[in-house]
Write an enzyme that holds these catalytic residues in place. Structure first.
Site, PDB file in Angstrom:
ATOM      1  N   TYR A 176      -8.908  -7.271  12.688  1.00  6.92           N
ATOM      2  CA  TYR A 176      -8.376  -6.643  11.475  1.00  6.92           C
ATOM      3  C   TYR A 176      -8.331  -7.646  10.330  1.00  6.92           C
ATOM      4  CZ  TYR A 176      -5.206  -4.663   8.036  1.00  6.92           C
ATOM      5  OH  TYR A 176      -4.673  -4.216   6.850  1.00  6.92           O
TER       6      TYR A 176
ATOM      7  N   LYS B 216     -19.264  30.237 -27.499  1.00  9.91           N
ATOM      8  CA  LYS B 216     -19.581  29.538 -26.253  1.00  9.91           C
ATOM      9  C   LYS B 216     -18.814  30.066 -25.037  1.00  9.91           C
ATOM     10  CE  LYS B 216     -21.389  25.887 -25.727  1.00  9.91           C
ATOM     11  NZ  LYS B 216     -21.157  24.525 -26.161  1.00  9.91           N
TER      12      LYS B 216
ATOM     13  N   SER C 168       0.827  -1.211   0.000  1.00  7.81           N
ATOM     14  CA  SER C 168       0.000   0.000   0.000  1.00  7.81           C
ATOM     15  C   SER C 168       0.862   1.261   0.000  1.00  7.81           C
ATOM     16  CB  SER C 168      -0.929   0.001   1.221  1.00  7.81           C
ATOM     17  OG  SER C 168      -0.195  -0.238   2.415  1.00  7.81           O
TER      18      SER C 168
ATOM     19  N   SER D 166     -15.180  27.136 -26.003  1.00 11.32           N
ATOM     20  CA  SER D 166     -15.246  25.891 -26.755  1.00 11.32           C
ATOM     21  C   SER D 166     -14.113  25.909 -27.774  1.00 11.32           C
ATOM     22  CB  SER D 166     -16.598  25.810 -27.463  1.00 11.32           C
ATOM     23  OG  SER D 166     -16.500  25.028 -28.627  1.00 11.32           O
TER      24      SER D 166
ATOM     25  N   GLU E 277     -20.222  22.136 -13.705  1.00 12.30           N
ATOM     26  CA  GLU E 277     -20.385  20.807 -14.326  1.00 12.30           C
ATOM     27  C   GLU E 277     -19.427  19.794 -13.715  1.00 12.30           C
ATOM     28  OE1 GLU E 277     -21.908  21.618 -18.857  1.00 12.30           O
ATOM     29  OE2 GLU E 277     -19.848  22.106 -18.393  1.00 12.30           O
TER      30      GLU E 277
ATOM     31  N   THR F  88     -41.156  24.660  -8.108  1.00  7.05           N
ATOM     32  CA  THR F  88     -41.320  23.295  -7.598  1.00  7.05           C
ATOM     33  C   THR F  88     -41.588  22.456  -8.846  1.00  7.05           C
ATOM     34  OG1 THR F  88     -43.701  23.499  -7.245  1.00  7.05           O
ATOM     35  CG2 THR F  88     -42.299  24.062  -5.378  1.00  7.05           C
ATOM     36  N   HIS F  89     -41.090  21.260  -8.874  1.00  9.65           N
ATOM     37  CA  HIS F  89     -41.180  20.401 -10.078  1.00  9.65           C
ATOM     38  C   HIS F  89     -40.580  21.098 -11.299  1.00  9.65           C
ATOM     39  CE1 HIS F  89     -44.231  18.051  -7.801  1.00  9.65           C
ATOM     40  NE2 HIS F  89     -44.626  19.242  -7.424  1.00  9.65           N
TER      41      HIS F  89
HETATM   42  N1  ARG Z   1      -1.093  -1.494   5.174  1.00  9.85           N
HETATM   43  C1  ARG Z   1      -1.988  -2.052   6.131  1.00  9.85           C
HETATM   44  C2  ARG Z   1      -3.344  -1.320   6.027  1.00  9.85           C
HETATM   45  O1  ARG Z   1      -3.350  -0.310   5.440  1.00  9.85           O
HETATM   46  C3  ARG Z   1      -1.454  -1.865   7.496  1.00  9.85           C
HETATM   47  C4  ARG Z   1      -1.958  -2.834   8.498  1.00  9.85           C
HETATM   48  C5  ARG Z   1      -1.483  -4.174   8.171  1.00  9.85           C
HETATM   49  N2  ARG Z   1      -1.778  -5.114   9.184  1.00  9.85           N
HETATM   50  C6  ARG Z   1      -1.660  -6.454   8.991  1.00  9.85           C
HETATM   51  N3  ARG Z   1      -1.973  -7.201   9.977  1.00  9.85           N
HETATM   52  N4  ARG Z   1      -1.320  -6.929   7.828  1.00  9.85           N
HETATM   53  O2  ARG Z   1      -4.334  -1.771   6.503  1.00  9.85           O
END
Ligand code: ARG
Length: 459
Positions: A317, A283, A23, A277, A290, A155-156
């Site tokens: 976790y 334009k 990550s 544009s 938008e 409204t509407h």
């Molecule tokens: N990179 C992990 C996350 O964002 C950190 C926690 C990882 N914990 C584990 N037990 N693998 O969740």
């Protein structure tokens, strides 16, 4: 690079899986929070005498060095570190040696990442609050200078009753205020510290959870170590509050897009916020509203992603939770930029065509309720008055005229209670002025609200 846990394994990770698992490419956004979290943890370990004061100072100065190297652009967390937590730990060990290996005593990445995200979200929420106040102020300024400007109310998407333009704009001020309140409530739950829950069960190492929580400015700590690392409800609440503010931003965007069309011509875009544009030289496009309207979908998508992410995930976790980061990062960035863009648009991107607005309310039947209410004032039951006015409207439409073009003799044929003074009641300015119920569009109600907002926004 050998993994922290590599001794338990004989073979190295498949390179694709290594990347898949990582990550670091997105959670490095948490670097400063991760360092702060570690500094608080180390101070606590020293206070509880798990590590010595000199070990603590060595680790803290190592962490401070990493922070300044990062801020000076000399260090950037990168693969092959799996995530920001390993990246900092590895860097610390390379900087200060063996002592660095004491950093992770009595904690897990599970409570660590939960702490980092909460710190990050808390900071984002504080920034978002400032951005919303700016938006409210720019709406307020526009409202304050348009108390007596009239705009058709719908409204509407059908003409309903004329409004003070300020009243219309103050409606958004109210919505954005509820958004602020919502973020405040989310913040109070985000501001709960999971650190010390360790992997899921707490730890036998002597720690002081209240100390680390106080160091990091948390209001309270999670009571249950399993719960502390097992939920991302606070992320969902944040994205949910964000989805709602996006719905309000999208609503006002849509109105602005309509207002600046040739068909409505209620307002025009200044050059500051409009784009041309590539093909059609005439334009002037409302790209800003938008884009805001378009980006709303992303935030709704993130909400859906997070809700689905936590669904059916057992305690405690699970790696699914790594998927919390990109949605909250993108949500915070998206809503912050949308709030800011809308503030600029309101402040310097929009000019109302006041003449068109006042003409438009003069040329419709949006005073029909007032014709009925006139009769009510003459003791005619409302339902009867409503039917009478329905006939008058039909009569006018067939003749392509408005109420104001009728002779009083013609009106009297519909009901004898009509008198000359009815035409005064039908003037759009008087129509608006007369809606003096609490929270209504009358000028005196709007002035009262303007004063309230002035105090609330400290203008
Ligand atoms: N990179 C992990 C996350 O964002 C950190 C926690 C990882 N914990 C584990 N037990 N693998 O969740």
């Amino acid at each position: 690079m050998a993994k922290v846990w590599s001794k338990r394994f004989d073979k190295t990770l498949n390179p694709f899986i290594e990347k898949f698992n990582a990550s670091i490419c997105f959670d490095r956004k948490l670097i400063l929070e991760d360092i702060d979290c570690s500094i608080a943890h180390v101070k606590m370990l020293s206070k509880t005498q798990v590590i010595s004061p000199s070990e603590s100072s060595k680790i803290i100065s190592g962490l401070e060095t990493i922070k300044s190297e990062y801020l000076e652009g000399k260090f950037f967390p990168n693969p092959p570190s799996e995530d920001i937590h390993y990246s900092i730990e590895e860097k610390l060990i390379s900087l200060i040696g063996e002592t660095g290996k004491k950093l992770h005593t009595g904690r897990s990445r599970n409570d660590q990442v939960g702490t980092d995200i909460r710190l990050w979200l808390r900071k984002e929420i504080d920034n978002i609050e400032i951005l919303i106040i700016d938006l409210q102020k720019s709406l307020f300024n526009l409202a304050e200078s348009n108390i007596y400007t009239l705009i058709p109310g719908y409204t509407h998407m059908q003409r309903a009753q004329p409004l003070s333009l300020a009243h219309h704009l103050l409606a958004y001020l109210e919505m954005f205020h509820r958004d602020r309140e919502r973020f405040k409530e989310v913040r109070s739950r985000v501001n709960t510290c999971p650190l010390g829950a360790a992997a899921l069960a707490g730890t036998k190492i002597k720690i002081d959870r209240n100390f680390t929580a106080a160091e990091l400015g948390f209001e309270k700590i999670y009571k249950n170590s399993i719960d502390a690392v097992s939920d991302r409800d606070f992320c969902i609440e944040f994205v949910s509050a964000s989805a709602l503010i996006m719905s309000h931003l999208s609503k006002i965007s849509e109105e602005i897009i309509l207002w600046v069309t040739d068909e409505f011509s209620f307002a025009k875009l200044t050059d500051k916020c409009a784009t041309g544009s590539s093909l059609m030289p005439q334009k002037k496009n409302p790209d800003v509203p938008e884009l805001i309207r378009g980006k709303t979908g992303r935030v709704y998508g993130h909400l859906q992603a997070l809700l689905t992410m936590v669904k059916g995930v057992p305690l405690a976790y699970n790696k699914d939770f790594q998927e919390d980061k990109e949605p909250i990062f993108d949500t915070a960035e998206t809503i912050s930029s949308c709030i800011k863009a809308m503030t600029i648009l309101i402040h310097e991107g929009l000019e109302f065509n006041v003449d068109n607005l006042s003409d438009s309310v003069k040329n419709d039947f949006s005073n029909a309720t007032d014709l009925a209410d006139y009769l009510v004032g003459k003791q005619v039951p409302f339902r009867t008055a409503y039917e009478v006015v329905g006939e008058v409207v039909k009569y006018c439409i067939e003749r392509k005229i408005l109420f104001k073009n009728l002779k009083i003799a013609e009106l009297k044929k519909f009901h004898p209670a009509f008198d000359d003074d009815v035409f005064v009641d039908l003037e759009p300015f008087n129509v608006v002025k007369s809606r003096n119920s609490e929270g209504g569009t009358s000028f005196s109600q709007v002035e009262k609200e303007i004063n309230n907002w002035k105090k609330k926004l400290l203008i």
